[in-house]
Write a protein that holds these residues in place. Structure first.
Motif: not given
Length: 77
Positions: A37-45, A47-54, A63-74
């Motif tokens: 999914x990160x590759x689909x939005x042109x992000x590298x693992x 440079x980000x953290x992927x969060x599910x339910x915080x 992937x086993x959820x319908x909503x993920x949050x991505x936070x850029x680290x850099x």
């Protein structure tokens, strides 16, 4: 299943999970991972953290959820 990817501060993207290409060496029943999914939005693992339910999730997990949050680290500037 439809998945919403919320990249904080940059926008929201929606994908049909079955349409997301995988990097799984051709396994027939492989599910897309969070890294796919990160590759689909042109992000590298790297440079980000992927969060599910915080909570952070490993990028190599299916992937086993319908909503993920991505936070850029850099972010350059």
């Amino acid at each position: 299943m439809r998945v919403t990817v919320d990249v904080k501060g940059e926008g929201t993207h929606e994908f049909a999970l079955e349409d997301v290409p995988t990097n799984s060496d051709g396994a027939v029943d492989s599910k897309p991972t969070y890294a796919d999914l990160l590759a689909e939005v042109d992000l590298s693992p790297h440079e980000v953290s992927v969060l599910v339910d915080g909570r952070p999730v490993p990028e190599d997990q299916p992937v086993d959820t319908e909503h993920i949050t991505v936070l850029r680290l850099i972010k350059g500037g």
